[in-house]
Motif scaffolding. Sequence first.
Motif, PDB file in Angstrom:
ATOM      1  N   LEU A 119       0.863  -1.189   0.000  1.00  0.00           N
ATOM      2  CA  LEU A 119       0.000   0.000   0.000  1.00  0.00           C
ATOM      3  C   LEU A 119       0.890   1.227   0.000  1.00  0.00           C
ATOM      4  O   LEU A 119       1.799   1.336   0.828  1.00  0.00           O
ATOM      5  CB  LEU A 119      -0.905  -0.015   1.236  1.00  0.00           C
ATOM      6  N   PRO A 120       0.691   2.142  -0.925  1.00  0.00           N
ATOM      7  CA  PRO A 120       1.600   3.295  -1.017  1.00  0.00           C
ATOM      8  C   PRO A 120       1.514   4.166   0.230  1.00  0.00           C
ATOM      9  O   PRO A 120       0.472   4.270   0.872  1.00  0.00           O
ATOM     10  CB  PRO A 120       1.089   4.076  -2.237  1.00  0.00           C
ATOM     11  N   GLU A 121       2.617   4.788   0.542  1.00  0.00           N
ATOM     12  CA  GLU A 121       2.686   5.724   1.662  1.00  0.00           C
ATOM     13  C   GLU A 121       1.689   6.865   1.481  1.00  0.00           C
ATOM     14  O   GLU A 121       1.554   7.413   0.384  1.00  0.00           O
ATOM     15  CB  GLU A 121       4.078   6.384   1.688  1.00  0.00           C
TER      16      GLU A 121
ATOM     17  N   LEU B  60      -1.808  -4.079  -4.966  1.00  0.00           N
ATOM     18  CA  LEU B  60      -0.836  -5.112  -5.357  1.00  0.00           C
ATOM     19  C   LEU B  60      -0.529  -6.059  -4.196  1.00  0.00           C
ATOM     20  O   LEU B  60       0.040  -5.636  -3.183  1.00  0.00           O
ATOM     21  CB  LEU B  60       0.459  -4.405  -5.790  1.00  0.00           C
ATOM     22  N   PRO B  61      -0.864  -7.334  -4.333  1.00  0.00           N
ATOM     23  CA  PRO B  61      -0.374  -8.299  -3.342  1.00  0.00           C
ATOM     24  C   PRO B  61       1.127  -8.517  -3.574  1.00  0.00           C
ATOM     25  O   PRO B  61       1.556  -8.701  -4.722  1.00  0.00           O
ATOM     26  CB  PRO B  61      -1.167  -9.582  -3.671  1.00  0.00           C
ATOM     27  N   LYS B  62       1.885  -8.487  -2.497  1.00  0.00           N
ATOM     28  CA  LYS B  62       3.340  -8.658  -2.661  1.00  0.00           C
ATOM     29  C   LYS B  62       3.664  -9.968  -3.383  1.00  0.00           C
ATOM     30  O   LYS B  62       4.578 -10.034  -4.201  1.00  0.00           O
ATOM     31  CB  LYS B  62       4.020  -8.620  -1.294  1.00  0.00           C
TER      32      LYS B  62
ATOM     33  N   LEU C 135       7.456  -4.995 -17.346  1.00  0.00           N
ATOM     34  CA  LEU C 135       6.445  -5.606 -16.480  1.00  0.00           C
ATOM     35  C   LEU C 135       6.726  -5.299 -15.018  1.00  0.00           C
ATOM     36  O   LEU C 135       5.812  -4.979 -14.255  1.00  0.00           O
ATOM     37  CB  LEU C 135       6.437  -7.115 -16.683  1.00  0.00           C
ATOM     38  N   ALA C 136       7.979  -5.385 -14.640  1.00  0.00           N
ATOM     39  CA  ALA C 136       8.327  -5.088 -13.244  1.00  0.00           C
ATOM     40  C   ALA C 136       7.931  -3.650 -12.902  1.00  0.00           C
ATOM     41  O   ALA C 136       7.371  -3.382 -11.835  1.00  0.00           O
ATOM     42  CB  ALA C 136       9.822  -5.313 -13.018  1.00  0.00           C
ATOM     43  N   ARG C 137       8.194  -2.720 -13.831  1.00  0.00           N
ATOM     44  CA  ARG C 137       7.810  -1.324 -13.591  1.00  0.00           C
ATOM     45  C   ARG C 137       6.292  -1.159 -13.539  1.00  0.00           C
ATOM     46  O   ARG C 137       5.765  -0.431 -12.705  1.00  0.00           O
ATOM     47  CB  ARG C 137       8.338  -0.422 -14.729  1.00  0.00           C
ATOM     48  N   THR C 138       5.606  -1.820 -14.466  1.00  0.00           N
ATOM     49  CA  THR C 138       4.152  -1.686 -14.500  1.00  0.00           C
ATOM     50  C   THR C 138       3.539  -2.195 -13.201  1.00  0.00           C
ATOM     51  O   THR C 138       2.602  -1.613 -12.663  1.00  0.00           O
ATOM     52  CB  THR C 138       3.583  -2.433 -15.719  1.00  0.00           C
TER      53      THR C 138
ATOM     54  N   GLY D 186       1.247  -0.847  -8.225  1.00  0.00           N
ATOM     55  CA  GLY D 186       1.568  -0.739  -6.798  1.00  0.00           C
ATOM     56  C   GLY D 186       1.400   0.666  -6.244  1.00  0.00           C
ATOM     57  O   GLY D 186       0.839   0.854  -5.164  1.00  0.00           O
ATOM     58  N   GLU D 187       1.879   1.672  -6.984  1.00  0.00           N
ATOM     59  CA  GLU D 187       1.887   3.028  -6.443  1.00  0.00           C
ATOM     60  C   GLU D 187       0.701   3.874  -6.889  1.00  0.00           C
ATOM     61  O   GLU D 187       0.229   4.736  -6.145  1.00  0.00           O
ATOM     62  CB  GLU D 187       3.196   3.741  -6.830  1.00  0.00           C
ATOM     63  N   MET D 188       0.261   3.675  -8.105  1.00  0.00           N
ATOM     64  CA  MET D 188      -0.825   4.540  -8.616  1.00  0.00           C
ATOM     65  C   MET D 188      -2.207   3.953  -8.340  1.00  0.00           C
ATOM     66  O   MET D 188      -3.193   4.666  -8.384  1.00  0.00           O
ATOM     67  CB  MET D 188      -0.676   4.745 -10.122  1.00  0.00           C
TER      68      MET D 188
END
Lengths: 398, 398
Positions: free
Chosen positions: A14-16, A29-31, B37-40, B46-48
């Motif tokens: 979860l983003p900060e 995103l699940p880790k 893919l890693a970036r996406t 993950g962040e957006m």
Amino acid sequence: MRTDFAATRAMFHLPEGVIYLDGNSLGPLPKAAAARLARTVTEEWGEMLITGWNRAGWMALPSRVGDRIARLIGAPPGSVVMGDTLSIKVHQALASALALRPDRRVILSDTGNFPSDLYIAEGLARMLGGAYELRTVPPEKVADAITEEIAVTLLTEVDYRTGRRHDMPALTRRAHQAGALAIWDLAHSAGALPVDVTKGGADFAVGCTYKYLNSGPGGPAFIYVAPALADTARPALSGWLGHEAPFAFDLDYRPAPGVERMRVGTPPILQLAALEAALDVWDMADIADVRARAIELSEAFIAGVEARCPTLALASPRDPERRGSQVSFRHPEGYAIMQALIARGVIGDFRAPDILRFGFTPLYIGLAEVEGAVKILGDVMDGTLWDRPEYKTRARVT
Amino acid sequence: MRTDFAATRAMFHLPEGVIYLDGNSLGPLPKAAAARLARTVTEEWGEMLITGWNRAGWMALPSRVGDRIARLIGAPPGSVVMGDTLSIKVHQALASALALRPDRRVILSDTGNFPSDLYIAEGLARMLGGAYELRTVPPEKVADAITEEIAVTLLTEVDYRTGRRHDMPALTRRAHQAGALAIWDLAHSAGALPVDVTKGGADFAVGCTYKYLNSGPGGPAFIYVAPALADTARPALSGWLGHEAPFAFDLDYRPAPGVERMRVGTPPILQLAALEAALDVWDMADIADVRARAIELSEAFIAGVEARCPTLALASPRDPERRGSQVSFRHPEGYAIMQALIARGVIGDFRAPDILRFGFTPLYIGLAEVEGAVKILGDVMDGTLWDRPEYKTRARVT
């Protein structure tokens, strides 16, 4: 409660500085999904190449993952398969159902259904010719509209805008009494509420996985076919992977036994891998606990918002049993309010024309987030902080 | 040649000790796809979170990537869109074409077509009712079978088993002369051969991306609609993302302008991201060079195999202009031979009943691999090394 929500929360990234109340639209995103995708790409695609279809078990993924979804919706093993998008699966279920009721011509749905379900039904009715009709009534009129004209009911259990929840077992019984089949769209149910397609008697059920099942953007859909129908339902979209023997490359189509016939083309392995890892959280979580906690969170949110924000009108049913896992409020400036909230780190979403929508997902959201969101929403409304031009320019949002 | 094949080869991950002659089935991993893919996953999903649909440009991916595919098949910008699987896109093209020729009832295809195309056509014809017919003739009889009964021809340019190549411009002209529409399946063409759907006059074209375009297992398909038809073709499978205004959530379907109407549901962002990165190689490669080099490689392979392995019979056309980028040989023990080859690091594939298939993909394969493969195949055949029980047990292969 048997579910340790601190432990499930630790499974997500979860983003900060963000309070995420939009897991009903796209789960975080699940880790494990990030790690699994990296492995699938480098160790499977990269090293096994074409042999990954067997060696890495890719070909079986749609059924293996389907069985894990099945457990969440009360379906037996072998009755759910993954693939395509929810709209495609709606088309397949609907076309199959109509073929099973060849003497009837009316598809019944409601005006609270997700528009894509209606569009697909409209397109199918048009393709099948003038005699077919898509009939839509207001959600509260559905029960009365189920007559002996109806071939199939196409309903979404939880309304995407208001969270209103249909009584799935009662409407299914009513459909069956009238000789109709019942298709249920579980987009806002699977992973949010206890669902039992077996006890509920659904003939077909479909759903997506990128909401409460956290499979990532564009994750594959699922389709359930009641075992009693699975060997007779025509698959529609009769693609090679729904064939009884796809690698015989016969010229004629013979449907696979059971729900496998609902497979169409080559499955999206990267998305399926992410989904499979995302489902690990359900080894630690009980859906009854998730539901109970989601009700606590949503009740606290409603109480807080109604106390702080008198100009926001509750759009969801007040009785938590009559709604899904989201809560919506109406405001004429809903779009700008949501933009102002997002700018302050509270992410919900907006649905035209005036709905502010907030999802409650206990796997990774707790009471602290709910209180934080109420406070920030209160500040935005008290100070009319939303009333700025930059919040009113509409971008294309989902 | 303008293409530096050493440079393109460096863009792929190829496992140690493997000679990969199956890029016609699943392309290898482009290094950029793994990184993308890693970036996406981490930076976007993950962040957006949900805001990635706008901020990361996810919603535009199907069109943006479509434009890059368009350049490879001679299509103008805005005429290609990505999504779903090839079978679904075949269904859409076929249903649209039939609606544009309402007075005709026959779909013409051939027995060399990929079975899924035939299955989809058969399913659609059945769904539309008894008057519709799927007519299949041997590939060499297609031209003569195009009569004024035919509504649409549904042909794959390159035969998946033998590599035989149809004369696309000539058959398209013939279809148009007979008043029929022409759909071309470019599964074994896009990224392998120069294709020009504009000059060739195709009405619809469809294809997959996990073969010569290296998008990874289950990568999304593409569909091209000739600009003259794109605003009138009915999309079939009328999902919300093909709507003129998906986020208005109207209850009635109005198709989007142009090819965007062929979008259906939420696009598979992870697979699309891998594909977009995989297409970077085409900024450095010229398709005419790729084709010329593929012919060199396949000619060398045929000469080598025919010199070393007299019991293998060439199943592909001998004239390289009349075949695609693959070469096939027949042998009654083809399955076991391919297993023995794979055990020795030469990966091709087997197609029932007796086809050994080898793909030539100059982006990452050169003459050294061809010579190595000929030598190993020769050793396997000379010593009948394939004649072992472990090579004869059939697993499900693709």
